[in-house]
Design an enzyme around this catalytic site. Structure first.
Site, PDB file in Angstrom:
ATOM      1  N   LYS C  76       0.867  -1.179   0.000  1.00 52.79           N
ATOM      2  CA  LYS C  76       0.000   0.000   0.000  1.00 52.79           C
ATOM      3  C   LYS C  76       0.904   1.230   0.000  1.00 52.79           C
ATOM      4  CE  LYS C  76      -3.913   2.003   2.612  1.00 52.79           C
ATOM      5  NZ  LYS C  76      -4.795   1.838   3.792  1.00 52.79           N
ATOM      6  N   SER C 151      -9.747   1.903   2.902  1.00 56.39           N
ATOM      7  CA  SER C 151      -8.845   2.664   2.068  1.00 56.39           C
ATOM      8  C   SER C 151      -7.812   1.820   1.318  1.00 56.39           C
ATOM      9  CB  SER C 151      -8.097   3.680   2.930  1.00 56.39           C
ATOM     10  OG  SER C 151      -7.249   3.015   3.845  1.00 56.39           O
ATOM     11  N   SER C 175     -10.170  -0.442   7.031  1.00 57.62           N
ATOM     12  CA  SER C 175      -9.531  -0.216   5.731  1.00 57.62           C
ATOM     13  C   SER C 175      -8.838  -1.427   5.116  1.00 57.62           C
ATOM     14  CB  SER C 175      -8.522   0.929   5.839  1.00 57.62           C
ATOM     15  OG  SER C 175      -9.183   2.158   5.752  1.00 57.62           O
TER      16      SER C 175
END
Lengths: 476, 95, 486
Positions: C76, C151, C175
Site C-alpha cells: 500500500k 482505504s 480499511s
C-alpha cells in the site's frame, strides 16, 4: 500609589544528552545548519518518537534536587501550532501530567533574609529549530539542528517581588542545574532561556493584575533590565488611566525595551491532547532511588557544611559554593594546604580576580588547586611571606613548574636565618641614626618605619616578625 | 451542534486551510452533518468512565541516549521545495 | 500459477516448477495489461522487482527456502519505501521519494519478497471506497462500475485480480477488512501494537494497524509471521513474543464458542449479506462450534466516537505537511500564511480537509471535554463491551459490511460513507484482531465475514478463518474478467 511587582519565571533548560529527546540525532551546539536533524527531527511521514532515558533521568534528578514530587505517571501531549521551525506542526510537551510536580528552592535576599520560591512544575518537551531572519533572497532560512533537543521547562510560582529577586532566583536555579550537571545552562548560547510573567498591583491587593509575558531575555543582566522596564511601562499605563493588555512581549536589548510580539497577536488555541505515539511513562520508586543515589551535595548543603567545617563566614561560604567546580577547587585547596581561612581568601580573592580578568572558567585556571595549596602551605611554614606569595602567584600563571621550584629559582625564599637578619638590622640601625634616636626617646611608631626599611633592603624576603623582634632587642 | 461561518473561518485558520467564500457554505453544512453524527455520543452518560487514550495497556519504553546514525543531510534536503546553503527557505517569518 | 496462494507458490518455487523471475514477469505483464482499467497501482517497480526476483532465485538455488522468498508482493502506498515514490494517495506527497524503509517493508525485504509496486488508496487512508485518491478511483474487478472499498482498495484489487500474490494494507476503521470483503479476498488486521507503525504514514496513531491482504487465512498467517514483532522504533509496538501463526491453523474448532452480536444483524443489514453470513455460521456448527447471540450495547456509538478520535489525531498528524521540508508547495506564496494555507488547501483533497476541520474543531478550546474526552470515554465503554463478550465466547463473527460493493459515485454524503464501517470500527477502537474472509456471494458480488478475537488472539482468529476455508471454496471464486491466466 505604591505598587507591588509580581513575577513568575518560566525557565527553559536544554538537558545535556548525546542524542535528542525522541530521536537518535546528535545535539551538538554550533554545527552547520541542518546537519543534526534526522528524519524524525524533520518530521518526515511515518516517523515515530521514542523517549531518551537520560533526558528523563535528568528531569527526575532536577525534581529531587528541589524536593519536588516526582509523578508516578507522566504523560506527553501534543501542543499544536504552525511555525516553520516546528516541523511536526506540534510540539511534544506535557500538560496535565508533568514529570516533576511541586517543589521549591530557597534564595538569599540582599539583606540576608532567606525566601522560599515555589516551583509549580517542571515538564519535559522538545525544543524547536531556529528561524534565521537575515535576508535569504527575501526569505527566512530554517535551521532544524536544535529541533528535538530535550528541554525542561521549570515554571515558578508568582512568588518573586522584584527584578532583583527574579535574578537571584534564576542564578540559584542555574547553580543547582550546574551542580546536577544536567545542562550547560549557558544563557548566551540559549541552553538556558528565561521568560518572565510580570504584573503589578497596588500594595496590599491580593488579586493578581493582568500580566504580560516577556520573551527573548538572554542574560542575567537583561532579566533585570527587561523586568524593570516592563514594570515601569505598566505603572505608566495604569497611572495614565490605561489598562494592561495580556500579551507576549519581546525584549529588545539594544533599545532596552519590551515590545509587542506581532506573530502572537492572534490568541493561540494549542489544542493539547495526549500524544498517541507515546505511552504513559511510569516512574517507579526503584528508578527514583537510583537517581537519588547520584545526587551530589547541593549548594545549600555545601554552604552550611563549609561554614561549619572550615569556619567560613556567610559571604565566603556563599561565594565559594555558587559554582560546584569552584567549591570543589576550594575544598581541595583548604584540605591540602591545611588553612581554610587562607584558602578562602586566596580562592575568593586573587584567584577569582584572575579568572574574571581573563574570562576563564575555574577548570581553565592555569593555577590548579594543588599548586595553590602548596603556595598557601609555604606562607604557613614561613618559606615566603604573604606579600611575596602574590609575586609567586603571578609567576605561577605563566610558569607551570612546581611552586617550590619557582620560589627557589626566583630567589624569593624568606630569610629566616637569625644571623642574616641581624646583619640587616645592624645595617638599618647604622643608616638611620635619627629614627633610632626617636625610637629610643619613646616614639613607638618609628619602629614600623625601620622594619619597612629592613624589608625593603631584603627585597621583601626577610621575615617581618623576626625583623621586628631583633630590632627591638638591638634597640633596647 | 451547528457551525456558523465565523467558526468555520476560525477552525480553517487554526488548521491553516484556505476556504473560499463559495466553499464555505458547503463545508459548513457537511461538518454540521458530521457533528450531528458525533453528537449521538451525548446520549450516553459517561460521568464515571475513565477515558481510554490507547487500546494498549502498556508503558513507554526508554531508549539509551546514543547517537546511532549518520545523517545524510544533503539527501534529506534534496526533498525540499526550496533550500539553499543548508537552510530550508520559507517566506519571511515575522516575530 | 497466478491463481495460486502464497503457500502454493512457495511449494512451486521450491520444486523448481517456476522461478521468481518468471513469476514476477507474469505479474508485471498482468499489471501492464490490467492496471489501466483497474488503477490498483500508483507506482510499479518493474526493474527493481526483477532484480529482487533474481536475487531470490539465487538464494533459493543456494538452499534458502524461507516461505516468502521470491514471492511477488504489493505495498500500500502508505508505507515508506526507500528510493521509491510514496504518495499516500495525495497530491501533497505526489513527488515524495521516501529516503527510508518502513519496518514492514524492511521485514518483507529481509524475507526475500519481491516488491512489484505501490498500490492506490484513499488519500491518507481516509475513505471507504477508494474514491478520495488523488490518483483516481480504483475499480472493483468483480464489476468495474463498483468501488473496491477502502482505504486499502488498491491492495485488495491487486490481490483479487491477481496483479500480485499478496499485498500489505493498513486498517484504521476497517480499511483492510472492508475492501477485502468487497473484493472477495482475505484481509487481516492484527491487534494494535502487533505490527510496527514505523514508516507507515500516520492517519490516526492510536487506531492505525498494518496487516495482510491475500487469498487465504493461511497466507495471512504466513505474512503475519513476517510482519509482526517488536520494533523499538515504535513506542506502541508491543514486546510480546510472536507465535508461528501457521502452527495452529489446523486446530479443531470442536467446542469453539462463537458470539454473534445482535447489533450486527439489525437495521441496515442487507438481506443478501445476512443470509450469506447465516449460512456461513452453519458451517461452523458443522465443525462443532456453538453459536450464541451476544450484546455489544455501545457498538452503535463506535462511529461517533471514531469520527472524533480519528480526525483529532489526524488533524495533528497532518500538520507536518506544510510545504517546507518535502512534498507539495504552492506556487509563489505571498507570505508565510499564504504558503501554509494554499499549500495545504491545494495539496489535500476534500475529504482530508473535512476531517482535519472536524478534528481541529473537536480539540479546540471549549470543546475538548464534550468531544475528545467524551469519545475516549465511549472508547472505554466499547472496549469493556468486548472484554465482557470475550468472557463468554472465543470469537465474534458477523458481516464485515452491511452490503456488497456499491457503485462508484453513489455515496457522496460523508456521513453515509462513514456508516460503511459500522461493524469494523469498534474493533479498531478496542485494538483487537479482526479478519474478513469471503463467505459467499450476493447478487454476484462477494460477501465478507468478519471474525474478531480478543487482544493478541491472532492465532485463534486465523485458525477459525482457515477452518472455514478448508470447508468452503468461496476464497477461490474469481472475478471472470481478470481471473484467468493468459
Amino acid at each position: 500609589m505604591e505598587w507591588e511587582t509580581v513575577i513568575g519565571l518560566e525557565v527553559h533548560v536544554q538537558l545535556s544528552t548525546e542524542s535528542k529527546l525522541f530521536s537518535s540525532a546528535p545535539t551538538q551546539f554550533g554545527a552547520e545548519p541542518n546537519t543534526q536533524a534526522n528524519i524524525y527531527d524533520l518530521a518526515l511521514p511515518g516517523v515515530l518518537p521514542v523517549l531518551n532515558r537520560d533526558a528523563l533521568k535528568h528531569a527526575v534528578k532536577f525534581g529531587l534536587a528541589i524536593n519536588a514530587s516526582i509523578s508516578n505517571t507522566s504523560i506527553f501531549d501534543r501542543k499544536n501550532y504552525f511555525y516553520p521551525d516546528l516541523p511536526k506542526g506540534y510540539q511534544i510537551s506535557q500538560l496535565d501530567f508533568p514529570t516533576v510536580g511541586k517543589g521549591s528552592l530557597t534564595i538569599t535576599l540582599e539583606d540576608g533574609e532567606e525566601k522560599i520560591i515555589g516551583v509549580t512544575r517542571a515538564h519535559m518537551e522538545e525544543d524547536a529549530g531556529k528561524s534565521l531572519h537575515e535576508d535569504f533572497h527575501g526569505m527566512s532560512g530554517i535551521d532544524l539542528n536544535r529541533a528535538g533537543t530535550p528541554l525542561l521547562e521549570i515554571v515558578s510560582e508568582p512568588d518573586l517581588r522584584s527584578a532583583r529577586e527574579a535574578v537571584t532566583y534564576l542564578k540559584k536555579l542555574h547553580s543547582i542545574i550546574r551542580y546536577l550537571d544536567i545542562s550547560d545552562a549557558i544563557m548566551a548560547q540559549g541552553s538556558m532561556r528565561c521568560d518572565a510573567n510580570v504584573s503589578i498591583r497596588p500594595m496590599g491587593e491580593t488579586e493578581l493584575g493582568t500580566r504580560t509575558e516577556i520573551k527573548n531575555i538572554n542574560s542575567f543582566r537583561f532579566v533585570e533590565k527587561a523586568i524593570n522596564y516592563e514594570v515601569q511601562r505598566q505603572q505608566d499605563i495604569i497611572q495614565d488611566g490605561g489598562r494592561i493588555v495580556q500579551e507576549t512581549r519581546l525584549y529588545d536589548a539594544h533599545r532596552d525595551e519590551t515590545r509587542t510580539m506581532r506573530s502572537k497577536e492572534v490568541a493561540n488555541d494549542y489544542r493539547y491532547f495526549p500524544e498517541p505515539d507515546l505511552l504513559p511513562i511510569v516512574i517507579d520508586q526503584a528508578f527514583v532511588n537510583s537517581i537519588r543515589a547520584t545526587l551530589p551535595e547541593l549548594p545549600d548543603a555545601k554552604k552550611t557544611r563549609f561554614a561549619k567545617e572550615f569556619g567560613l563566614n556567610d559571604y565566603d561560604a556563599s561565594v565559594l559554593t555558587n559554582n560546584r567546580d569552584m567549591a570543589d577547587y576550594f575544598e581541595c585547596v583548604a584540605k591540602s594546604s591545611g588553612d581554610a581561612k587562607l584558602a578562602a581568601n586566596w580562592v575568593a580573592g586573587e584567584l577569582q580576580a584572575l579568572l574574571k580578568k581573563n574570562n576563564w572558567e575555574i577548570k581553565e585556571s592555569p593555577i590548579q588547586a594543588d599548586r595553590l595549596a602548596t603556595l598557601i602551605a609555604r606562607i604557613k611554614d614561613n618559606t615566603i611571606s604573604g606579600k611575596i606569595a602574590k609575586t609567586v602567584f603571578e609567576a605561577m600563571i605563566k610558569d607551570s613548574s612546581n611552586v617550590d621550584d619557582i620560589i627557589e629559582a626566583k630567589g624569593l625564599k624568606q630569610i629566616t636565618d637569625i644571623g642574616e637578619i641581624a646583619k640587616l638590622v645592624n645595617e638599618i640601625i647604622a643608616n638611620n641614626p635619627e629614627q633610632v634616636e626617636q625610637f629610643r626617646e619613646g616614639k613607638e611608631q618609628v619602629l614600623s618605619y625601620l622594619v619597612g626599611q629592613a624589608m625593603k633592603l631584603s627585597r621583601g624576603k626577610a621575615n617581618p616578625a623576626q625583623v621586628n623582634q631583633i630590632l627591638r632587642e638591638k634597640l633596647k | 451542534m451547528a457551525l456558523d461561518k465565523s467558526e468555520v473561518e476560525k477552525i480553517a485558520h487554526l488548521a491553516r486551510l484556505h476556504i473560499s467564500r463559495t466553499e464555505a457554505e458547503g463545508v459548513m453544512s457537511r461538518i454540521t452533518d458530521i457533528l450531528a453524527l458525533i453528537d449521538q455520543m451525548q446520549t450516553v452518560n459517561t460521568d464515571d468512565i475513565e477515558p481510554l487514550a490507547h487500546p494498549l495497556d502498556a508503558l513507554q519504553r526508554l531508549r539509551a541516549d546514543e547517537v546511532t546514525e549518520v545523517i545524510h543531510y544533503d539527501d534529506l534536503q534534496s526533498l525540499a521545495p526550496e533550500a539553499r546553503d543548508g537552510l530550508y527557505l520559507v517566506p519571511k517569518v515575522i516575530e | 500459477m497466478i491463481e495460486k496462494t502464497v503457500a502454493e507458490i512457495a511449494v512451486a518455487l521450491n520444486a523448481g516448477d517456476i522461478s521468481s523471475v518468471e513469476l514476477t514477469q507474469t505479474y508485471l505483464d498482468r499489471i501492464t495489461q490490467f492496471n489501466g482499467e483497474l488503477n490498483a497501482y500508483i507506482t510499479v517497480c518493474a526493474d527493481s522487482a526483477l532484480r529482487q526476483a533474481k536475487t531470490a532465485d539465487e538464494k533459493r538455488a543456494k538452499g534458502s527456502n524461507s516461505p516468502l522468498l521470491g514471492v511477488p508482493l504489493a505495498h500500500k502506498d502508505i508505507f515508506c519505501t526507500n528510493g521509491v515514490t510514496t504518495t499516500c494517495g495525495s497530491r501533497m506527497l505526489h513527488n515524495f521519494v521516501a529516503p527510508y524503509d518502513a519496518t514492514v517493508v524492511e521485514k518483507f525485504n529481509d524475507a526475500g519478497a519481491v516488491m512489484l509496486g505501490k498500490t492506490n488508496m484513499d488519500e491518507f487512508a481516509m475513505g471507504s471506497s477508494n474514491e478520495t485518491s488523488f490518483f483516481g478511483p480504483v475499480k472493483n474487478p468483480w464489476d468495474t462500475k463498483r468501488v473496491p472499498g477502502g482505504s486499502s482498495g488498491g491492495s485488495a484489487v491487486a490481490v483479487a485480480a491477481d496483479l500480485c500474490a499478496m499485498a500489505t494494507g493498513t486498517d484504521t476503521g476497517g480499511s483492510i477488512r472492508q475492501p477485502a470483503a468487497f473484493c472477495g479476498i482475505t484481509g487481516f488486521k492484527p491487534s494494535y501494537g502487533r505490527v510496527s507503525r514505523w514508516g507507515m504514514i500516520a492517519f490516526a496513531s492510536s487506531l492505525d494497524q498494518a496487516g495482510p491482504l491475500c487469498k487465504t487465512a493461511e497466507d495471512a498467517a504466513l505474512m503475519t509471521n513476517v510482519m509482526a514483532g517488536l520494533d523499538k522504533k515504535d513506542s506502541t509496538s508491543i514486546d510480546k513474543p510472536v507465535e508461528d501463526y501457521t502452527a495452529s491453523l489446523s486446530n479443531s474448532l470442536n467446542g469453539l464458542k462463537i458470539g454473534v452480536p445482535k447489533q450486527h444483524f439489525a437495521e441496515g443489514l442487507t438481506a443478501g449479506v445476512e443470509q450469506t453470513i447465516r449460512e456461513a455460521l452453519k458451517e461452523y456448527e458443522n465443525l462443532g462450534a456453538t453459536i450464541t447471540e451476544i450484546d455489544l450495547p455501545n457498538n452503535h456509538l463506535s462511529v461517533s466516537a471514531y469520527y472524533v478520535i480519528a480526525p483529532a489525531e489526524a488533524s495533528a498528524n497532518l500538520s507536518r505537511y506544510d510545504g517546507v521540508r518535502y512534498g507539495y508547495r504552492c506556487e509563489d506564496p505571498a507570505d508565510l500564511e499564504d504558503m501554509y494555507k494554499r499549500t495545504r488547501s491545494e495539496g489535500f483533497g476534500e475529504e482530508v480537509k473535512r476531517r482535519i476541520m472536524v478534528g481541529t474543531y473537536a480539540l479546540s478550546a471549549g470543546f475538548y471535554d464534550a468531544y475528545y474526552r467524551k469519545a475516549q470515554k465511549i472508547r472505554r465503554l466499547i472496549k469493556n463491551d468486548f472484554i465482557d463478550a470475550f468472557d463468554e465466547v472465543d470469537v465474534i463473527i458477523g458481516p464485515t459490511s452491511p452490503h456488497t460493493a456499491f457503485e462508484i459515485g453513489t455515496k457522496t454524503d460523508p456521513v453515509t460513507m462513514y456508516l460503511e464501517d459500522i461493524y469494523t470500527i469498534a474493533v479498531n477502537l478496542a485494538g483487537l484482531p479482526g479478519i474478513s474472509i469471503p463467505a459467499g456471494m450476493a447478487d454476484g458480488l462477494p460477501v465478507g465475514m468478519h471474525i474478531v478475537g480478543s487482544d493478541f488472539a491472532e492465532a485463534k482468529v486465523l485458525n477459525v478463518a482457515h477452518q472455514f476455508q478448508q470447508q468452503t471454496d468461496w476464497h477461490q471464486h474469481k472475478p471472470t474478467a481478470f481471473g484467468k491466466e493468459n
